[in-house]
Design a protein around this motif. Structure first.
Motif, PDB file in Angstrom:
ATOM      1  N   CYS A  26      53.687  93.330  47.937  1.00 15.26           N
ATOM      2  CA  CYS A  26      54.974  92.770  47.495  1.00 15.26           C
ATOM      3  C   CYS A  26      55.773  93.801  46.697  1.00 15.26           C
ATOM      4  N   TYR A  95      62.897  86.887  47.850  1.00 15.78           N
ATOM      5  CA  TYR A  95      61.820  87.619  47.183  1.00 15.78           C
ATOM      6  C   TYR A  95      60.580  87.667  48.070  1.00 15.78           C
ATOM      7  N   THR A  96      59.755  88.679  47.845  1.00 14.88           N
ATOM      8  CA  THR A  96      58.512  88.769  48.616  1.00 14.88           C
ATOM      9  C   THR A  96      57.377  88.003  47.946  1.00 14.88           C
ATOM     10  N   CYS A 123      62.999  82.504  49.612  1.00 12.97           N
ATOM     11  CA  CYS A 123      61.859  83.043  50.343  1.00 12.97           C
ATOM     12  C   CYS A 123      62.282  83.586  51.701  1.00 12.97           C
ATOM     13  N   THR A 127      56.717  85.411  52.494  1.00 13.40           N
ATOM     14  CA  THR A 127      56.732  85.362  51.028  1.00 13.40           C
ATOM     15  C   THR A 127      55.497  84.624  50.531  1.00 13.40           C
TER      16      THR A 127
END
Length: 197
Positions: A26, A95-96, A123, A127
């Protein structure tokens, strides 16, 4: 440090031991309910590849901002106001990883539902979602201490309470997440892991 939490100090090390592997691929993390920021500051120091986005409800932002300035970590981003039940509070960014600790039992049932309903906004495919805290299984407490903790929660706020894993997993599945792991943690807590399909 403002809003310092003894429990955060105790659990940040065992949680990090899991996150080192879980978040290895991530690059960006949204933490929901950062409180003092203790988790973020500790994790970000040991996971420098991550950009860690702090967030909290409006009433917690001033203290969290103070702590973030004191920590002075380049990969911990200034906190954003995020009420999970307010759709316009959720950031536009994807976001990861999503991380949240000790939040679901503080939220009301409706807020937990809103949490999962709004998660897909931040997401992308793959994710990872990591949630830490106490959970019940098949409607039963996993320990006597969790039952005592539940009574403390209810006395403080009748809308709060330890959530059933099965119900939380249903909400996550409905939001598009696939369950990956339930990791036993110290003090009768769990680290639950899902991934966006």
């Amino acid at each position: 440090m403002l809003n310092f939490s003894e429990s955060c100090e105790r659990n940040k090390h065992p949680i990090l031991a899991q996150l080192i592997t879980l978040l290895s691929d991530c690059r960006s993390v949204l933490e929901i309910g950062s409180h003092s920021g203790q988790h973020a500051f500790h994790f970000a120091q040991h996971l420098p590849q991550l950009n860690w986005q702090l967030s909290d409800r409006a009433l917690g932002i001033e203290a969290l901002s103070h702590n973030q300035n004191q920590a002075d970590l380049s990969n911990v981003l200034a906190p954003i106001t995020l009420d999970v039940a307010n759709p316009t509070d959720w950031p536009q960014q994807k976001y990861t990883a999503i991380y949240s600790a000790n939040t679901l039992h503080i939220m009301s049932v409706d807020h937990v539902k809103a949490f999962f309903n709004n998660l897909p906004k931040v997401c992308q495919s793959n994710t990872i979602l990591v949630i830490y805290g106490p959970f019940n299984y098949q409607g039963k407490y996993s320990s006597d201490s969790n039952e005592t903790f539940e009574q403390w929660l209810k006395n403080r706020d009748p809308l709060s309470g330890i959530r059933d894993f099965e119900w939380v997993n249903e909400l996550a599945t409905a939001a598009g997440f696939l369950f990956e792991a339930d990791i036993d943690m110290p003090a009768n807590n769990q680290l639950l892991v899902w991934r966006m399909s």
